[in-house]
Design a protein around this motif. Structure first.
Motif, PDB file in Angstrom:
ATOM      1  N   THR A 120     -36.303  59.101 -12.665  1.00 40.19           N
ATOM      2  CA  THR A 120     -37.445  58.428 -12.034  1.00 40.19           C
ATOM      3  C   THR A 120     -38.730  58.753 -12.802  1.00 40.19           C
ATOM      4  N   GLU A 121     -38.897  60.027 -13.066  1.00 43.79           N
ATOM      5  CA  GLU A 121     -40.120  60.438 -13.775  1.00 43.79           C
ATOM      6  C   GLU A 121     -40.171  59.806 -15.153  1.00 43.79           C
ATOM      7  N   ALA A 122     -39.036  59.826 -15.831  1.00 42.34           N
ATOM      8  CA  ALA A 122     -39.006  59.271 -17.182  1.00 42.34           C
ATOM      9  C   ALA A 122     -39.354  57.781 -17.149  1.00 42.34           C
ATOM     10  N   LEU A 123     -38.805  57.096 -16.182  1.00 46.62           N
ATOM     11  CA  LEU A 123     -39.059  55.646 -16.117  1.00 46.62           C
ATOM     12  C   LEU A 123     -40.520  55.375 -15.760  1.00 46.62           C
ATOM     13  N   GLU A 124     -41.050  56.145 -14.816  1.00 45.79           N
ATOM     14  CA  GLU A 124     -42.446  55.920 -14.442  1.00 45.79           C
ATOM     15  C   GLU A 124     -43.360  56.162 -15.636  1.00 45.79           C
ATOM     16  N   LYS A 125     -42.999  57.194 -16.397  1.00 40.95           N
ATOM     17  CA  LYS A 125     -43.773  57.500 -17.587  1.00 40.95           C
ATOM     18  C   LYS A 125     -43.713  56.312 -18.556  1.00 40.95           C
ATOM     19  N   THR A 145     -24.811  45.638  -0.704  1.00 44.68           N
ATOM     20  CA  THR A 145     -23.794  46.537  -1.224  1.00 44.68           C
ATOM     21  C   THR A 145     -24.077  47.975  -0.789  1.00 44.68           C
ATOM     22  N   SER A 146     -23.076  48.795  -0.951  1.00 44.14           N
ATOM     23  CA  SER A 146     -23.233  50.196  -0.577  1.00 44.14           C
ATOM     24  C   SER A 146     -24.257  50.870  -1.481  1.00 44.14           C
ATOM     25  N   LYS A 147     -24.560  50.248  -2.617  1.00 45.33           N
ATOM     26  CA  LYS A 147     -25.561  50.821  -3.509  1.00 45.33           C
ATOM     27  C   LYS A 147     -26.959  50.316  -3.191  1.00 45.33           C
ATOM     28  N   GLY A 148     -27.080  49.617  -2.065  1.00 43.93           N
ATOM     29  CA  GLY A 148     -28.400  49.166  -1.654  1.00 43.93           C
ATOM     30  C   GLY A 148     -28.872  47.904  -2.349  1.00 43.93           C
ATOM     31  N   ALA A 169     -38.755  48.413 -17.774  1.00 41.45           N
ATOM     32  CA  ALA A 169     -38.805  49.776 -17.234  1.00 41.45           C
ATOM     33  C   ALA A 169     -39.076  49.728 -15.738  1.00 41.45           C
ATOM     34  N   LEU A 170     -39.955  48.808 -15.374  1.00 42.25           N
ATOM     35  CA  LEU A 170     -40.326  48.693 -13.961  1.00 42.25           C
ATOM     36  C   LEU A 170     -39.129  48.228 -13.122  1.00 42.25           C
ATOM     37  N   ILE A 171     -38.406  47.261 -13.658  1.00 46.00           N
ATOM     38  CA  ILE A 171     -37.223  46.775 -12.941  1.00 46.00           C
ATOM     39  C   ILE A 171     -36.217  47.911 -12.766  1.00 46.00           C
ATOM     40  N   ALA A 172     -36.063  48.708 -13.814  1.00 45.18           N
ATOM     41  CA  ALA A 172     -35.156  49.856 -13.711  1.00 45.18           C
ATOM     42  C   ALA A 172     -35.662  50.830 -12.653  1.00 45.18           C
ATOM     43  N   LEU A 173     -36.971  50.996 -12.631  1.00 47.08           N
ATOM     44  CA  LEU A 173     -37.558  51.934 -11.676  1.00 47.08           C
ATOM     45  C   LEU A 173     -37.349  51.474 -10.229  1.00 47.08           C
ATOM     46  N   VAL A 174     -37.365  50.156 -10.027  1.00 52.14           N
ATOM     47  CA  VAL A 174     -37.151  49.628  -8.669  1.00 52.14           C
ATOM     48  C   VAL A 174     -35.839  50.176  -8.100  1.00 52.14           C
ATOM     49  N   GLN A 175     -34.851  50.270  -8.956  1.00 56.45           N
ATOM     50  CA  GLN A 175     -33.545  50.730  -8.472  1.00 56.45           C
ATOM     51  C   GLN A 175     -33.577  52.188  -8.026  1.00 56.45           C
ATOM     52  N   LEU A 176     -34.480  52.968  -8.647  1.00 59.09           N
ATOM     53  CA  LEU A 176     -34.504  54.399  -8.321  1.00 59.09           C
ATOM     54  C   LEU A 176     -35.509  54.726  -7.231  1.00 59.09           C
ATOM     55  N   VAL A 230     -33.035  51.838 -20.539  1.00 63.13           N
ATOM     56  CA  VAL A 230     -33.610  52.007 -19.195  1.00 63.13           C
ATOM     57  C   VAL A 230     -32.560  51.737 -18.107  1.00 63.13           C
ATOM     58  N   ASP A 231     -31.648  50.819 -18.370  1.00 61.71           N
ATOM     59  CA  ASP A 231     -30.544  50.612 -17.417  1.00 61.71           C
ATOM     60  C   ASP A 231     -29.734  51.896 -17.280  1.00 61.71           C
ATOM     61  N   GLY A 232     -29.446  52.509 -18.420  1.00 65.42           N
ATOM     62  CA  GLY A 232     -28.691  53.763 -18.415  1.00 65.42           C
ATOM     63  C   GLY A 232     -29.418  54.810 -17.592  1.00 65.42           C
ATOM     64  N   LEU A 233     -30.727  54.901 -17.796  1.00 63.18           N
ATOM     65  CA  LEU A 233     -31.514  55.892 -17.033  1.00 63.18           C
ATOM     66  C   LEU A 233     -31.456  55.582 -15.539  1.00 63.18           C
ATOM     67  N   ALA A 234     -31.580  54.307 -15.215  1.00 58.98           N
ATOM     68  CA  ALA A 234     -31.590  53.935 -13.794  1.00 58.98           C
ATOM     69  C   ALA A 234     -30.258  54.262 -13.134  1.00 58.98           C
ATOM     70  N   THR A 235     -29.152  53.966 -13.798  1.00 62.87           N
ATOM     71  CA  THR A 235     -27.869  54.258 -13.160  1.00 62.87           C
ATOM     72  C   THR A 235     -27.579  55.752 -13.178  1.00 62.87           C
ATOM     73  N   LEU A 236     -28.082  56.439 -14.193  1.00 62.35           N
ATOM     74  CA  LEU A 236     -27.902  57.891 -14.242  1.00 62.35           C
ATOM     75  C   LEU A 236     -28.574  58.533 -13.033  1.00 62.35           C
ATOM     76  N   GLY A 237     -29.766  57.991 -12.689  1.00 65.01           N
ATOM     77  CA  GLY A 237     -30.433  58.411 -11.464  1.00 65.01           C
ATOM     78  C   GLY A 237     -31.058  59.793 -11.550  1.00 65.01           C
ATOM     79  N   GLY A 238     -31.486  60.281 -10.418  1.00 69.37           N
ATOM     80  CA  GLY A 238     -32.079  61.616 -10.355  1.00 69.37           C
ATOM     81  C   GLY A 238     -33.589  61.585 -10.558  1.00 69.37           C
ATOM     82  N   GLN A 239     -34.207  62.631 -10.100  1.00 62.42           N
ATOM     83  CA  GLN A 239     -35.659  62.746 -10.186  1.00 62.42           C
ATOM     84  C   GLN A 239     -36.137  62.633 -11.632  1.00 62.42           C
ATOM     85  N   ALA A 240     -35.370  63.268 -12.530  1.00 63.44           N
ATOM     86  CA  ALA A 240     -35.779  63.257 -13.929  1.00 63.44           C
ATOM     87  C   ALA A 240     -35.808  61.836 -14.473  1.00 63.44           C
TER      88      ALA A 240
END
Lengths: 1171, 386
Positions: A734-739, A943-946, A761-768, A722-732
């Motif tokens: 976000t959707e995957a994490l919410e799912k 940070t610049s990454k928010g 998963a939720l913590i990862a989602l917070v980032q996106l 899930v960390d990988g997904l969060a840093t990868l980013g993108g709508q896809a």
């Protein structure tokens, strides 16, 4: 009246006595009579009766010693530093305008000279040598007058006829910082080399023009100055408040720190110590966890008992103590062991701040005499600040004769030279200073005298006299480099360093020294070589790696190599750098922050000659290199040949660091990483998953989702996915994490494991998408989820994720508005929120309402405060208070240490009661932001990454900022990511005491107020175990204990076992009630497992002392050891674990364990403290 | 050392031959001094400011000294806890906030240690500094950095050092010419002092500031008429004279009598032989015989003490006191607590700092009064033979 300029000093004569104090005396006494019964008008710190005799009686002096009053107000007020001149007169820098000049006030601080003309141990003559000064913080007599550190200037003040005649005032150096008046230049000292040393503290920025170019020092450090040549250099850097510095008889220097908590610091020339701004490579002191110290003196001379000679004295001014250490050489460095105090007291105004040996062989203590110690915590204008008193105490050994006062000023030069052989450091030091002031005229006699000396110690004194006179004497120097005593060889090496520009072959002189048989000589040689701008100096220095090293030698070598980098790096690139092996080369390359090291390192790896250190080299390349170097690391990580999976994972983790901290990734196709996502080896797979996100490998997303969704995926891999997904980013993503969040929700949130996944998963989602995440979190919190099995960490980490997101708190507040939350969830949220030290964006209000709580910082009216102070004294019980302090829900020890054991987020509280008035303690508990201890201010970083972080700054370098957060974790933030930083408040949350009854609060305050005062709540000797680790009652622990049955190997395989810190009471006892127990076997036999660690730095026998053996079994490391009340151990150098199994049915009393020396043994053992 | 004060006197008295256009300060001028140690320490001694203040007794000119030890045109000494860039910003902000009409700038000393290699950087940054200060529209005076003093220089070859200083001096001069700013050539060592002006070859002592204050006016071309006045007396008749300017303040004692500063010159006519004592406002100040009073060398008998000299010293002391108060105001101690990152602890004490403003204003009133010479009565009285 208008301000009187300093210039008019020139026409002022010293005045005898003053007219104010007597009147003041009367007022103070009258005041005490009026209010003493209630002792309330000045809150808890009533101005004490200033009668020196009352204070003297309150001084408990070490056995065999006695104390008498040498001088007191009104002769002097507020002495900050004292020093003797060569005539035996005591000079004191006194400031009544500290901490800050008032508008309209005329600065009139003084330099006072005290004389004991009849030798009865009491000053009978006082001279105001100079007045009209603004906060003189240090002084040292010399060069026909006195050097004074006063605000921005180092002054030299002199009078034509010694103490009389018109005053001459020279500005010697100017431009010292004044940003904090107890940090301004202080601690002036003549060194053995005839140079003037003085220190500054951390918040000072000094910019000094010298004939050699500007010299700048931002932060703490020790300056070295030769008045004859006007050469000013930085001798060492760092510390918070290095308020003590002294040289031992071998010319080695020792520094004590008035804010760092590391006790005694031996000084390596040019080194950086704790708290050097911008420096991550720092040395620590010898006594972590110690209170703040002020002053430093090394004892010597016939008057003192033999065991005391060579001891170091310093003052715990907060705890009203004069402390004593024995110094023992160890390897290239020292150990310092705290001995019984010279003086301890409960007198609230006894503030020993300086200590000096006198000409009579007695010890002199400057007592600043003040119930208030500084100006960070307590208002500049607090009426309790004393401005009119001060004492000098004299301590003598009972029944031992004093040393005849040396008569040096008018002595014949030959007599002065003979005085260089005196047993008293004082006499030798001042004889040398007098010789120095006589100048070149003494050289012929010095030469004749030196030729006649065959004692090495006398010849060393001669060498120093030459150095003080700034006359190079190569023959004498060469002979001392061959001295039998290594301490003299080390001292001679330092002189080579000072004279190297004027010696014909300094390199040839030093080369054998870096291979000396004694590590201290090798260390001095390595540092001396750092000054010689030549590639051969680096080659010589690297020789020390051929013999055993320790961390101080390695530190020194690294420093020398950095200093010499401009000489050996180009040589290396041209193939002219002669290192003898790859270890030397790797050491050299790792020492420098230069891209120039990359190419030689790559070549070394590619040549295949790196051998066992290849992985280390690759990790180093990943940490420093650019894309091409990272590509090499990536290649080696991909290929499985000749490298274990763990080593490959280490390389990937190093690449991960490079991406996170420096935003660099390997050149070439990153997709070659993808196959690693299928690796069976977990650590490898996890690193690949995180890297895939960081490198934005779109092609990895399906596999990451798959990894997360696979039921058999471990929690660790799930988190990586899930960390990988969060840093990868993108709508896809976000959707995957919410799912994932929703699916986890659906699949029965009842078991802890699934709930953890949902949280991750939720913590990862917070980032996106914090908004979507807030909606889910709100539902989760409202259902009581996020807080399984009484463990706060789930909800806490979720709150933290929002708080670390820019705007996250506001979004969460919006989602929670109008909801009902379980009160404990709301409490956790508030605690997390308050510990960030940030504005709360409305979240506090929402949480308070949603949880139905009534909370907040409490302020007391003056009447309420007075009533509370009275009740603390009347009703507060320190014993009950200690129990409150130790309560798990308050978590005091999570952030604060006692005697070095506990968290490092907040200040160590060992002597808080002795230094802080009760109203300050109450305010600190009720309104943590009102007055924050020095060095404990949060820094808020976006940070610049928010991301948002808050914590205490641990260090900052060119590349990273390291904060310690409220959870006592070190967070590293890449500098290039930092968008904004701002000062924050305290990390101590408001409302911590909301759950306490008034009675409990009174007890707690009473307990804190007793800490460090003489009595049962003074932290005892060093060797007591204060931090324990107890086995946590996890499933794994239970299984382990069941299977282990007889508990034969309690520490063999602890991979799944969890140990939590538990702490001894102030008295040093670990109450068993605080330790979890396990019921084993059919008879439900209850046992606990606890352990502690000791760090052996010199091997040898030592003792372990237990309060009783009842119900205990002991393992030292893996070895069962018979339990005795005093048992002897002999362990090799390194960390060792003592594990106790406690039979709870048999043992009820707590456990006290103390490590002590065995007389005659060389062993050095330190009990490990900390969190 | 008598020759020294004479030589000095000559420099004071002879109207300058060097400066082409006289530099003038106007009524209402606000002079802001920026630079490094040379500028910073001036405020402690006040000799330069006293000389400039008493040069135009009728004009209200105020001075603010923002010098900072070790500073450079990058504002390096002003960075505090922040980046050097913020130090530079602080230099600009502090200077512009004072609304200067005249900027007296003394940089180059620290920068010149970088030698020829550092010169282009320095030139560029000095231009930038002047550009950034241009919004003030102030008249700019650029001081040459002082040369190292050969007799006191402790750090190697003084010629090498001075080669670098001259390199930077030339650069400053060129920039001044290009910008039509006033350039003040080196006025310390180039005046060939007979007594050392420094004790480390680098930084002016109190005496150094005293001695160079004359040179500064001279190089600015404003020394004209700024000489000690000669009071002409006729017999034993008293005259009431208001001197045009105050004399310079007395020489700091450290000069060991190597130089002297007098109250005025006196020359008399028509005295009968005998010893005569000069009374100023009825107070005896100096005794000499008739011959001396009537036929003194130079401009008259140098009167070693007197009320004007005392007033000059009072003026200097008031200036030093004002500068000290202003130092407490703009660079207070404990800044970390008052305004910095620890202000949440003791920031409440910051309220005291603006309380220095009225005290500074009060001092400036005192300065305004003290800079104006007052009339005194001068007379010679014959000494009765014993």
């Amino acid at each position: 009246m208008s301000h009187r300029p300093d210039l008019s000093l020139a026409v002022r004569r010293p005045s005898q006595g003053r007219d104010g104090p007597c009147l003041h005396y009367g007022l103070v006494i009258g005041f005490a009579c009026l209010f003493a019964p209630s002792a309330l008008a000045q809150r808890d710190a009533p101005v004490p009766d200033p009668d020196p005799e009352i204070e003297r009686k309150a001084l408990q002096v070490a056995e065999g010693f006695e104390v008498n009053l040498f001088a007191a107000d009104p002769l002097l007020a507020k002495p900050i530093q004292i020093n003797f001149d060569s005539a035996g007169r005591l000079w004191a820098a006194c400031s009544e305008s500290y901490p800050q000049i008032k508008p309209g006030q005329v600065a009139n601080d003084k330099i006072i000279v005290l004389e004991d003309t009849d030798g009865d141990g009491k000053a009978d003559k006082t001279t105001v040598f100079a007045d009209g000064l603004l906060i003189p913080t240090g002084l040292e007599p010399g060069d026909g007058g006195v050097y004074v550190g006063a605000s921005t200037d180092l002054l030299h003040l002199s009078r034509q006829n010694g103490l009389t005649g018109p005053l001459r005032r020279r500005v010697v150096l100017s431009g010292f910082g004044t940003e904090d008046t107890h940090h301004m230049i202080h601690t002036l000292r003549w060194g053995s080399d005839g140079m003037l040393y003085f220190n500054q503290s951390i918040y000072i920025h000094s910019h000094i023009e010298t004939p050699y170019g500007p010299r700048r020092l931002g932060g703490g450090g020790v300056w070295q100055f030769r008045p004859e040549t006007w050469r000013l250099e930085v001798f060492a850097r760092g510390w918070w408040n290095p308020w003590g510095h002294h040289f031992d008889r071998w010319g080695q220097s020792f520094v004590t720190d008035g804010a760092g908590t590391e006790g005694v610091n031996p000084v390596i020339v040019g080194a950086s110590y704790t708290a050097t701004p911008g420096e991550s490579r720092v040395l620590q002191g010898l006594n972590p966890g110690h209170p703040k110290y002020c002053g430093c003196e090394i004892l010597s001379g016939r008057h003192l008992p033999e065991a005391w000679r060579g001891n170091l004295l310093t003052n715990d001014f907060r705890g009203h103590r004069v402390c004593r250490f024995t110094l023992t050489p160890e390897g290239s460095f020292y150990t310092a062991t705290l001995e019984a105090d010279l003086i301890r007291s409960n007198h609230p105004a006894f503030r020993p701040v300086d200590v000096k040996m006198g000409p009579d062989g007695a010890i002199y203590i400057a007592d600043w005499y003040n119930p208030i110690i500084q100006h960070g915590e307590v208002d500049f204008r607090d009426p309790r600040r004393d401005v009119s008193h001060g004492r000098i105490w004299r301590i003598t050994a009972k029944g031992r004769s004093l040393v005849p006062r040396p008569q040096l000023i008018h002595a014949k030069t030959t007599d002065l030279l003979e005085a260089l052989k005196a047993p008293e450091d004082w006499t030798r030091h001042h004889a040398r200073l007098v010789l120095k002031e006589r100048g070149a005229s003494v050289l012929p006699e010095l030469k004749v005298w030196t030729a006649k000396q065959d004692q090495e110690t006398a010849r060393l004194e001669a060498l120093w006299t030459y150095q003080a006179l700034d006359v190079v004497e190569p023959k004498l120097l060469t002979s001392l480099l061959q001295a039998r005593d290594y301490r003299i060889r080390a001292a001679a090496v330092r002189v080579v360093s000072a004279w190297h520009e004027r010696l014909s072959k300094p390199l040839e002189m030093l080369a054998p020294c870096s291979a000396d048989e004694h590590p201290q000589v090798r260390l001095e040689a390595v540092r001396a070589l750092g000054r010689i701008p030549d590639v051969r100096a680096a080659e010589s220095a690297l020789q020390v790696l051929d013999k055993p090293t320790d961390k101080y030698l390695e530190y020194s070598l690294g420093l020398t190599l950095r200093e010499l980098a401009p000489h050996w790096l180009p040589a290396l690139q041209e193939g002219r750098f002669a290192t003898r092996n790859s270890r030397q080369l790797l050491f050299a390359l790792q020492a420098v922050d230069s891209h120039a090291v990359l190419r030689p390192l790559v070549e070394l790896v590619q040549s295949g000659k790196a051998g066992a250190s290849e992985t280390d080299m690759l990790v180093f390349l990943a940490a420093r290199g650019g894309p091409p170097e990272l590509a090499l690391v990536f290649d080696r990580a991909l290929s499985g040949t000749g490298r274990s999976c763990d080593e490959r994972a280490r390389l990937l983790e190093a690449l991960e660091q490079a991406a996170r901290q420096r935003n660099v990734r390997p050149s070439g196709d990153g997709r070659r990483l993808l196959p690693l996502l299928n690796e069976a080896h977990e650590r490898l797979r996890m690193a690949a998953a995180r890297l895939a996100g960081l490198w934005k490998l779109e092609a990895a997303r399906p596999r990451l989702v798959e990894l997360a969704r696979a039921a058999k995926t471990s929690e660790a891999v799930y988190q990586a996915a899930v960390d990988g997904l969060a840093t990868l980013g993108g709508q896809a993503s976000t959707e995957a994490l919410e799912k994932l969040v929703i699916e986890e929700d659906l699949s029965a949130a009842s078991t802890a494991g699934l709930s953890t996944r949902r949280r991750l998963a939720l913590i990862a989602l917070v980032q996106l998408d914090a908004k979507i995440a807030a909606r889910h979190a709100s539902a989760l919190f409202a259902s009581g989820g996020g807080q399984p099995s009484g463990d706060d960490s789930t909800a806490a980490s979720l709150f933290e994720a929002f708080l670390q997101r820019k705007g996250g708190a506001a979004l969460l507040a919006a989602a929670l508005r109008g909801q009902r939350l379980p009160p404990d969830i709301a409490r956790i949220g508030l605690r997390m929120l308050r510990s960030t030290g940030r504005p709360d964006e409305g979240l506090a209000e929402v949480l308070t309402k949603a949880g139905g709580l009534t909370f907040g910082a409490r302020t007391l009216s003056p009447q309420e405060m007075q009533a509370m102070i009275a009740d603390v004294a009347r009703q507060g019980d320190p014993k009950r208070g200690e129990a409150v302090f130790r309560r798990k829900d308050l978590a005091c020890l999570k952030c604060h240490a006692l005697g070095g054991a506990g968290g490092q987020v907040g200040p160590d509280l060992s002597s808080i009661g002795a230094s802080a008035p009760v109203d300050y303690l109450i305010d600190s508990l009720l309104q943590p932001n009102k007055a924050i201890k020095e060095n404990y201010h949060a820094l808020l970083v976006t940070t610049s990454k928010g991301q948002q972080y808050s914590g205490i700054k641990v260090r900052e370098t060119k590349t990273e900022l390291v904060l310690r957060d409220a959870e006592d974790r070190e967070i590293s933030i890449p500098i290039h990511d930092i968008d904004e930083r701002s000062p924050g408040g305290s990390l101590m949350p408001d409302g911590l005491t909301d759950t306490l009854t008034r009675g409990e609060l009174l007890d707690l305050v009473r307990f804190l107020s007793e800490l460090g005062k003489v009595g049962p709540y003074a932290i005892g000797p060093q060797g007591v175990v204060r931090r324990w680790q107890a086995l946590e009652p996890t499933h794994a622990a239970w299984t382990f204990l069941h299977l282990g049955g007889g508990l034969a190997t309690p520490a063999k395989d602890e991979r799944d076992l969890q140990w939590a810190s538990v702490y001894s009471t102030v008295a040093g006892i670990l109450p068993l009630a605080d330790v979890p127990s396990f019921s084993l076997g059919k008879d439900k036999h209850a046992v606990s497992l606890i352990r502690c660690h000791v760090d052996v730095t010199t091997a040898g026998p030592f003792r372990i002392r237990l309060n009783s053996t009842k119900g205990l079994k002991l393992w030292i490391n893996q070895n069962p050891t018979p339990v005795k009340e005093t048992l002897e151990a002999n362990l090799p150098v390194g960390m060792h674990t003592l594990t106790f199994v406690v039979d709870r049915t048999e043992r009820r009393e707590g456990l006290r364990c103390e490590v002590t020396d065995k007389p005659g043994s060389p062993a050095r053992v330190r009990v490990v403290g900390g969190k | 050392m008598k020759s020294f004060w004479l030589s000095l006197l000559v420099l004071v008295l002879v109207p300058t031959l060097y400066a082409e256009e006289a530099f003038t300060l106007h009524d209402g001028d606000r002079v802001v001094l920026i630079g490094s140690t040379l500028i910073e320490r001036e405020q402690r001694y006040g000799y330069w400011e006293t000389a400039l203040t008493s040069r135009w007794p009728e004009r209200n000119i105020t001075f603010r000294n923002l010098g900072w030890s070790g500073d450079t045109v990058w504002g390096e000494s002003r960075a505090g806890f922040d980046t050097p860039a913020q130090g530079y910003k602080r230099l600009l902000d502090h200077t512009l906030a004072l609304k200067p009409t005249v900027l007296l700038i003394g940089y180059g000393t620290n920068e010149s240690f970088a030698g020829a290699a550092g010169l282009p950087r320095f030139q560029k940054q000095l231009e930038k500094l002047l550009d950034d200060l241009a919004p003030s529209k102030a008249r700019v005076v650029l001081l040459a950095p002082p040369l190292a003093e050969a007799s006191r220089w402790p750090a190697g070859k003084v010629d090498e050092r001075n080669r670098d200083v001259r390199l930077y001096t030339d650069a400053i001069k060129q920039i001044a010419e290009r910008r039509r700013a006033t350039f003040v050539p080196e006025f310390c060592q180039s005046y060939g002092p007979a007594y050392p002006l420094t004790d480390n070859g680098m930084h002016l002592t109190a005496f150094g500031y005293w001695a160079t204050s004359h040179n500064l006016l001279n190089e600015l071309g404003t020394a004209t008429g700024r000489s000690l006045e000669t009071i002409e007396l006729e017999g034993q008749a008293s005259v009431r004279v208001r001197q045009k300017f105050l004399p310079g303040p007395p020489v700091p004692p450290e000069a060991d009598g190597a130089a002297r500063q007098g109250d005025c010159f006196v020359r008399a006519r028509n005295l009968k032989p005998g010893k005569y004592t000069l009374l100023i406002d009825g107070k005896a100040v100096y005794t000499a015989d008739a011959e001396t009073w009537m036929k003194p060398g130079g401009f008259g008998v140098l009167v070693p003490t007197g009320p004007s000299l005392e007033q000059a010293e009072q003026l200097r002391q008031a200036i030093v006191a004002k500068n000290r108060l202003y130092f407490y105001r703009w660079r207070p101690e404990n800044e970390t607590y008052l305004f910095g990152f620890r202000k949440h602890e003791q920031g409440q004490n910051a309220r005291e700092i603006p309380q220095f403003d009225p005290l500074i204003a009060e001092k400036e009133k005192e300065i305004a009064k003290l800079r104006v010479p007052v009339p005194h009565i001068y007379e010679l009285k014959v000494e009765k033979k014993p």
